[in-house]
Design an enzyme around this catalytic site. Structure first.
Site, PDB file in Angstrom:
ATOM      1  N   ASN A 101       0.861  -1.188   0.000  1.00 37.00           N
ATOM      2  CA  ASN A 101       0.000   0.000   0.000  1.00 37.00           C
ATOM      3  C   ASN A 101       0.894   1.234   0.000  1.00 37.00           C
ATOM      4  O   ASN A 101       1.469   1.597   1.025  1.00 37.00           O
ATOM      5  CB  ASN A 101      -0.902  -0.022   1.238  1.00 37.00           C
ATOM      6  CG  ASN A 101      -1.775   1.219   1.340  1.00 37.00           C
ATOM      7  OD1 ASN A 101      -1.936   1.963   0.370  1.00 37.00           O
ATOM      8  ND2 ASN A 101      -2.345   1.443   2.507  1.00 37.00           N
ATOM      9  N   TRP A 102       1.010   1.876  -1.161  1.00 36.39           N
ATOM     10  CA  TRP A 102       1.909   3.025  -1.288  1.00 36.39           C
ATOM     11  C   TRP A 102       1.312   4.299  -0.700  1.00 36.39           C
ATOM     12  O   TRP A 102       2.001   5.314  -0.613  1.00 36.39           O
ATOM     13  CB  TRP A 102       2.270   3.244  -2.758  1.00 36.39           C
ATOM     14  CG  TRP A 102       3.000   2.096  -3.388  1.00 36.39           C
ATOM     15  CD1 TRP A 102       3.333   0.898  -2.798  1.00 36.39           C
ATOM     16  CD2 TRP A 102       3.494   2.010  -4.730  1.00 36.39           C
ATOM     17  NE1 TRP A 102       3.996   0.083  -3.684  1.00 36.39           N
ATOM     18  CE2 TRP A 102       4.112   0.744  -4.894  1.00 36.39           C
ATOM     19  CE3 TRP A 102       3.469   2.873  -5.819  1.00 36.39           C
ATOM     20  CZ2 TRP A 102       4.686   0.340  -6.094  1.00 36.39           C
ATOM     21  CZ3 TRP A 102       4.044   2.473  -7.010  1.00 36.39           C
ATOM     22  CH2 TRP A 102       4.659   1.208  -7.146  1.00 36.39           C
ATOM     23  N   LYS A 103       0.041   4.240  -0.328  1.00 36.40           N
ATOM     24  CA  LYS A 103      -0.655   5.390   0.251  1.00 36.40           C
ATOM     25  C   LYS A 103      -0.492   6.629  -0.660  1.00 36.40           C
ATOM     26  O   LYS A 103      -0.468   6.487  -1.880  1.00 36.40           O
ATOM     27  CB  LYS A 103      -0.181   5.636   1.688  1.00 36.40           C
ATOM     28  CG  LYS A 103      -0.340   4.389   2.570  1.00 36.40           C
ATOM     29  CD  LYS A 103      -0.125   4.644   4.024  1.00 36.40           C
ATOM     30  CE  LYS A 103      -0.321   3.365   4.820  1.00 36.40           C
ATOM     31  NZ  LYS A 103      -0.195   3.611   6.270  1.00 36.40           N
ATOM     32  N   HIS A 158      -9.614   0.783   5.060  1.00 40.62           N
ATOM     33  CA  HIS A 158      -8.358   1.072   5.748  1.00 40.62           C
ATOM     34  C   HIS A 158      -8.622   2.054   6.886  1.00 40.62           C
ATOM     35  O   HIS A 158      -9.473   2.938   6.782  1.00 40.62           O
ATOM     36  CB  HIS A 158      -7.343   1.643   4.761  1.00 40.62           C
ATOM     37  CG  HIS A 158      -5.946   1.692   5.301  1.00 40.62           C
ATOM     38  ND1 HIS A 158      -5.516   2.673   6.157  1.00 40.62           N
ATOM     39  CD2 HIS A 158      -4.885   0.854   5.114  1.00 40.62           C
ATOM     40  CE1 HIS A 158      -4.249   2.451   6.478  1.00 40.62           C
ATOM     41  NE2 HIS A 158      -3.842   1.359   5.861  1.00 40.62           N
ATOM     42  N   GLU A 206      -7.134   4.578   7.902  1.00 36.59           N
ATOM     43  CA  GLU A 206      -6.997   5.990   7.546  1.00 36.59           C
ATOM     44  C   GLU A 206      -8.236   6.498   6.822  1.00 36.59           C
ATOM     45  O   GLU A 206      -8.627   7.660   6.989  1.00 36.59           O
ATOM     46  CB  GLU A 206      -5.736   6.181   6.699  1.00 36.59           C
ATOM     47  CG  GLU A 206      -4.461   5.951   7.507  1.00 36.59           C
ATOM     48  CD  GLU A 206      -3.250   5.610   6.672  1.00 36.59           C
ATOM     49  OE1 GLU A 206      -2.198   5.364   7.276  1.00 36.59           O
ATOM     50  OE2 GLU A 206      -3.348   5.574   5.422  1.00 36.59           O
ATOM     51  N   GLU A 252      -5.091  -4.782  10.792  1.00 39.84           N
ATOM     52  CA  GLU A 252      -4.169  -3.669  10.982  1.00 39.84           C
ATOM     53  C   GLU A 252      -4.398  -3.027  12.348  1.00 39.84           C
ATOM     54  O   GLU A 252      -5.321  -2.231  12.524  1.00 39.84           O
ATOM     55  CB  GLU A 252      -4.314  -2.641   9.860  1.00 39.84           C
ATOM     56  CG  GLU A 252      -5.734  -2.283   9.458  1.00 39.84           C
ATOM     57  CD  GLU A 252      -5.804  -0.955   8.730  1.00 39.84           C
ATOM     58  OE1 GLU A 252      -4.774  -0.477   8.249  1.00 39.84           O
ATOM     59  OE2 GLU A 252      -6.910  -0.393   8.680  1.00 39.84           O
ATOM     60  N   GLY A 274       2.500   3.050  10.979  1.00 43.95           N
ATOM     61  CA  GLY A 274       3.303   4.241  10.807  1.00 43.95           C
ATOM     62  C   GLY A 274       3.957   4.742  12.084  1.00 43.95           C
ATOM     63  O   GLY A 274       4.529   5.825  12.108  1.00 43.95           O
ATOM     64  N   SER A 312       3.052  -2.344  10.284  1.00 49.43           N
ATOM     65  CA  SER A 312       4.502  -2.135  10.274  1.00 49.43           C
ATOM     66  C   SER A 312       5.295  -3.431  10.104  1.00 49.43           C
ATOM     67  O   SER A 312       6.311  -3.639  10.770  1.00 49.43           O
ATOM     68  CB  SER A 312       4.961  -1.398  11.540  1.00 49.43           C
ATOM     69  OG  SER A 312       4.393  -0.112  11.612  1.00 49.43           O
ATOM     70  N   GLY A 348       3.011  -1.041   4.334  1.00 49.84           N
ATOM     71  CA  GLY A 348       3.034   0.396   4.129  1.00 49.84           C
ATOM     72  C   GLY A 348       4.430   0.885   3.802  1.00 49.84           C
ATOM     73  O   GLY A 348       4.896   0.807   2.670  1.00 49.84           O
ATOM     74  N   GLY A 349       5.151   1.379   4.804  1.00 54.49           N
ATOM     75  CA  GLY A 349       6.456   1.985   4.586  1.00 54.49           C
ATOM     76  C   GLY A 349       7.449   1.103   3.863  1.00 54.49           C
ATOM     77  O   GLY A 349       8.179   1.560   2.979  1.00 54.49           O
TER      78      GLY A 349
END
Length: 255
Positions: free
Chosen positions: A9-11, A98, A100, A170, A176, A216, A237-238
């Site tokens: 997920n590159w957001k 998600h 967010e 999640e 994050g 993470s 994510g990251g």
């Protein structure tokens, strides 16, 4: 045996050119062994076609996923993207619910459920996110909270429809932040998710559905998480923003 999945997920990261470079870097690391893993890249919506074009040109069996969708076929929904639009550019997976989206854009379980129903109807695989805040975790009611969220998000689906979905756990407190649930904490929740799916759709369907961990996950902790019996991959994510680190996660599924 459930086929592992690694979904990046590159957001809201990477320009068009940067997305092409990242997709190309991941494609360059891909080899025949990756056929044993379902790999999904989820760039920002404006870069979906570019990423799909890279993978199509390289003839890589890597899926392209959207980060969101609308449940309607079309209409006066400014700023939204329909599932037919996504299908037209090669998208075959879509993240829904998600944390967010729920927190910053007030998405409700009812909205998530409508998206899941619409995606399944189109043959696009939903990656359905559930998870708890730190307050819910500390209150000790996280299993009840997550299972209630799951039931609402999957309401109205038939077992054969649910079987086409993926669930991503999640823990919101680990997204994050650099904090990660221990493998045992993640397994406890993923096991409870599978038990709830069994209650809803039967043991056979639940045992075949994939449950991803989405808090993470990175090369330093992937082995411990992937060793758990109810964790079938990650929603990354990251660590998905680097071709090398994401490739390491994919390759961890092959051990």
């Amino acid at each position: 045996m459930r086929k592992p999945m690694m979904a990046g997920n590159w957001k809201m990261n990477k320009t068009w050119a940067e997305s092409v470079v990242l997709a190309q870097g991941i494609s360059n690391r891909c080899d025949d062994a990756w056929d044993a893993v379902d790999v999904v890249l989820c760039p920002p919506a404006c870069n979906l076609k570019a990423v799909h074009t890279v993978l199509e040109f390289d003839r890589r069996d890597i899926h392209v996923g959207a980060q969101n969708c609308h449940w309607e076929e079309g209409g006066a929904f400014t700023g939204e993207i329909s599932i037919p639009m996504l299908e037209d550019i090669g998208v075959d997976h879509c993240i829904v619910g998600h944390s967010e989206r729920r927190e910053y854009f007030s998405e409700t379980d009812e909205m998530v459920n409508r998206k899941v129903m619409a995606l399944v109807a189109h043959g696009v695989t939903p990656i359905v996110c559930v998870g708890e805040s730190l307050a819910v975790r500390d209150a000790g009611t996280y299993l009840e909270f997550i299972c209630n969220e799951l039931r609402a998000d999957f309401a109205g689906l038939e077992p054969e429809e649910a079987a086409k979905c993926v669930v991503a756990y999640e823990p919101i407190w680990a997204i994050g932040t650099g904090r990660t649930a221990t493998p045992e904490q993640a397994q406890e929740v993923c096991s409870a998710i599978r038990a709830a799916l069994s209650d809803l759709f039967g043991e056979e369907v639940a045992s075949g559905m994939r449950v991803l961990y989405g808090g993470s996950m990175k090369p330093a902790n992937v082995d411990g998480l992937m060793a758990q019996p109810d964790i079938d991959g990650g929603l990354i994510g990251g660590a998905a923003l680097s071709a090398d680190s994401f490739a390491e996660l994919v390759e961890a599924c092959l051990k």
